[in-house]
Write a protein that holds these residues in place. Structure first.
Motif, PDB file in Angstrom:
ATOM      1  N   LEU A 367      -7.594   4.126  -3.838  1.00 40.31           N
ATOM      2  CA  LEU A 367      -7.013   4.888  -4.896  1.00 40.31           C
ATOM      3  C   LEU A 367      -5.468   4.506  -5.339  1.00 40.31           C
ATOM      4  N   GLY A 368      -5.210   3.453  -4.697  1.00 36.09           N
ATOM      5  CA  GLY A 368      -3.657   2.957  -4.709  1.00 36.09           C
ATOM      6  C   GLY A 368      -2.555   3.741  -4.073  1.00 36.09           C
ATOM      7  N   SER A 369      -3.033   4.273  -2.888  1.00 29.83           N
ATOM      8  CA  SER A 369      -1.990   5.179  -2.245  1.00 29.83           C
ATOM      9  C   SER A 369      -1.801   4.703  -0.669  1.00 29.83           C
ATOM     10  N   PRO A 370      -0.841   3.700  -0.700  1.00 27.93           N
ATOM     11  CA  PRO A 370      -0.747   2.672   0.556  1.00 27.93           C
ATOM     12  C   PRO A 370      -0.211   3.648   1.572  1.00 27.93           C
ATOM     13  N   ALA A 371       0.779   4.635   1.142  1.00 21.96           N
ATOM     14  CA  ALA A 371       1.526   5.507   2.038  1.00 21.96           C
ATOM     15  C   ALA A 371       0.369   6.286   2.942  1.00 21.96           C
TER      16      ALA A 371
END
Length: 712
Positions: A367-371
């Motif tokens: 989802l492109g949520s590295p945090a």
């Protein structure tokens, strides 16, 4: 609970008892500078984990050197191909270490201790770091290239299904299509190219979903023996479609790939027309409705999302397989930046498993949520979160601004990892390296670790080794922990801590009566008041132990004195006092070795050059009696004798004027009674010896001037 956390909790409880309504600070103005950090409890690493930790710390250190160079040279990281390649290489090293540890832990061998983490745990690290590399670190020039094939390769590498045993079973059957697992296996087969454990071509619908044309073709070719001529014909038409499926790596330009994919899709439409022409009564073989199964395969090739989802649910696959199949069949030109939207749409129907941390982390990465991926990683293994965060920050994938704790997101995860490392005191070097890579807060924390590393400089009380053995052990310690702490402080520019550690070492050596090393480390710490205390202790040895042991204790101090003389920043008062201790020891050493002329010269020089403190004048004069009464030769010149007499007179006069404590205290301690009266009595002996010696000098001056000149 760790020692640190228990101490902190105990202190907080005490403060709460004093103030049940809250933790009020006595000084409100300084409350903002007072922070409480709670440590977490961890089990110390076992052998396999310790090896993993130490090996990967080398990669971490290389990463810090790279980032420092980028900052020093003000390189724009994302625009520099070499820097991105270097980071990618380091990430690959992390992945390989995870893989090797997974293989090692999976081996059925006898071990000296149980594994702290099993092979499944390291497989998760391997899988998650690999997925991060695929999604966020593409090869140079492929940042905007279609990502489907890379993801399919990742899926086939890390999630190999069905099993090789099932393939063996079906391959051994003469009529495998009669087995109930044939069509499901054909739908979901393993990738021949993804694992070295498969030694023959495998099977068709899962193989089709995975994009494994050769594996699918193998079992489609088996259908040439099927009793239905229609199925034989259709399976033979399907084989070239699968083997001729265009792949991006086969083309020099993406445009050529897109054209080939469209032409291939037209051929799939032709297959669909052929399937629709099959009569209803010819679609079953008595065991299975083969027509429905071929329609499923055709639906996959057509890129029909509803078919792919249905088959994945039937076969027990999850959202990942649907997402990746999307990039192969639905949208072969799907790019990384478009992936989150597709994944979000699929997760609405096939959500990730909230009880599976690995699956949750995969969805965050997709989802492109590295945090969020870091948060998930921390629950899997604090090692994974720390090292992933260390890579994400220079790639500008997470925020690098500090929060209220003065720590960035990366620093928070790295420091959490150091709390784990602190569970093993032997890993203090690695712990400090990680801490010092976390800004001022990390360096200050590392200072506390360095100051508390056990130096173990004391010789064990129950040691039975010889003096030489003890000396060897001591030397080993000096070359070990203490030397490494100094080197670590120098590497990370923690000079203040280095001096504190040297001061601690000096105190230890002082307790052990190793005065040479005590002085050496005091000088290294530039602790001049400490040096003064050591000199006082050394001089006390003369009073307590006598001149013989005193000379032996001081023997190793002379090299430090040479260093001090060349040190312009050294405190002159303490250097002068140390010089006296050394010269006084040399005097007694020569006296005990029978070098009486040199001993007399040393004693007179200490007075002439004003090296001896006034409190020790009386002691020097008392020690001179033996030399003054020597009957064989005259050891002092008449001028030296006058000098000694003048010093004696000053002591007596000043003592009579109320300054006994300044002149007689040390000499009094050398007497049996320890009283000043006894010291004065001894000085009368000195006076008598000086009078006789001066008289002898007078006689020589009258009749033997030439003889005395020859003597000197």
């Amino acid at each position: 609970m760790s020692v640190l956390s228990s101490c902190v909790v105990e202190r907080v409880l005490i403060m709460l008892k004093a103030d049940p309504n809250g933790l009020r600070m006595q000084d409100a103005s300084s409350s903002s500078d007072q922070r409480v950090y709670l440590a977490k409890s961890h089990h110390a690493p076992t052998s396999e984990r310790r090896l993993f930790v130490t090996d990967t710390s080398i990669i971490f250190a290389a990463m810090q050197n790279l980032v420092q160079r980028i900052r020093r040279e003000r390189i724009k990281m994302l625009d520099d191909e070499e820097c991105v390649k270097a980071i990618s290489k380091l990430v690959t090293d992390y992945i390989n270490f995870c893989k090797e540890c997974c293989i090692y832990c999976s081996q059925p061998i006898a071990r000296s201790e149980p594994l702290q983490y099993n092979a499944e745990h390291y497989r998760k690290l391997y899988t998650c770091f690999s997925l991060f590399s695929v999604l966020y670190l593409p090869d140079h020039g492929r940042e905007h290239a279609p990502v489907g094939e890379e993801l399919m390769e990742w899926l086939n590498t890390h999630y190999v299904e069905p099993t090789t045993e099932e393939g063996d079973h079906l391959s051994s059957l003469e009529r495998p299509w009669e087995d109930e697992t044939f069509w499901p296996y054909l739908t979901r087969s393993v990738n021949l190219y993804a694992t070295s454990f498969v030694t023959y071509p495998l099977i068709p619908t899962r193989a089709t979903i995975r994009g494994l044309s050769k594996a699918s073709s193998f079992f489609l070719d088996v259908l040439a023996r099927h009793p239905s001529p229609t199925l034989q014909k259709l399976s033979q038409q399907l084989i070239p479609l699968l083997t001729g499926h265009p792949r991006l790596h086969q083309f020099a330009a993406e445009r050529d790939f897109a054209i080939a994919a469209r032409r291939w899709r037209d051929k799939v439409k032709s297959l669909r027309l052929e399937l629709d022409k099959v009569p209803e009564d010819d679609r079953e073989d008595g065991f299975e409705n083969w027509w429905d199964r071929l329609c499923d395969i055709a639906g996959i090739l057509e890129g029909r999302v509803e078919v792919i989802k249905k088959l994945c649910l039937e076969l027990g696959a999850d959202w990942k397989e649907v997402c990746i199949a999307w990039g192969i069949f639905v949208d072969p030109r799907l790019r990384r930046q478009d992936l989150p939207e597709v994944v979000s749409h699929i997760l609405d129907d096939m959500p990730s498993d909230p009880t599976n941390l690995e699956d949750m982390m995969h969805s965050s990465l997709f989802l492109g949520s590295p945090a969020q991926a870091l948060s998930d990683a921390a629950q899997i293994d604090v090692w994974l979160a720390a090292h992933l965060a260390d890579v994400l920050e220079p790639l500008q994938l997470i925020d690098d601004d500090p929060d209220d704790s003065d720590l960035t997101l990366r620093e928070q995860y790295v420091l959490s990892y150091t709390e784990y490392l602190r569970s093993d005191p032997a890993l203090w070097r690695i712990t400090v390296d990680y801490m010092c890579a976390c800004g001022d807060v990390g360096k200050e924390t590392a200072d506390q670790v360095l100051m508390r590393v056990p130096l173990r400089l004391q010789i064990p009380k129950d040691a039975t080794a010889s003096d030489e053995e003890s000396a060897r052990i001591r030397t080993g310690n000096l070359a070990g922990v203490l030397k490494e702490i100094n080197a670590t402080c120098f590497e990370h520019q923690r000079e203040k801590v280095r001096r504190i550690v040297c001061r601690i070492a000096a105190q230890t050596f002082l307790q052990e009566k190793d005065y040479g090393l005590a002085v050496s480390y005091c000088v290294s710490a530039e602790d001049w008041t400490g040096l003064g205390r050591i000199v006082d202790r050394v001089l006390d040895e003369y009073v307590v132990q006598g001149p013989e042991k005193y000379a032996r204790y001081v023997a190793n101090i002379a090299p430090s004195l040479q260093t001090l003389r060349s040190n312009s920043g050294a405190n002159g008062v303490f250097v002068h006092r140390l010089m006296f201790a050394v010269r006084f020891a040399e005097f007694h050493q020569r006296r005990m070795q029978g070098e009486l002329h040199d001993a007399a010269f040393d004693l007179a020089t200490m007075f002439r050059e004003d090296i001896a403190p006034k409190s020790w004048w009386a002691v020097l004069l008392s020690d001179a009696v033996e030399l003054l009464l020597n009957s064989e030769t005259m050891l002092f010149s008449s001028q030296d004798a006058c000098l000694l007499l003048h010093k004696l007179e000053e002591i007596c006069i000043r003592s009579g004027q109320g300054s006994k404590a300044d002149y007689l205290t040390v000499l009094a301690r050398t007497t049996k009674s320890g009283e000043e009266a006894a010291a004065l009595q001894r000085l009368q002996t000195v006076r008598l010896a000086l009078a006789r010696y001066y008289a002898r000098c007078g006689v020589i001056d009258v009749g033997g001037r030439t003889a005395m000149a020859t003597t000197y």
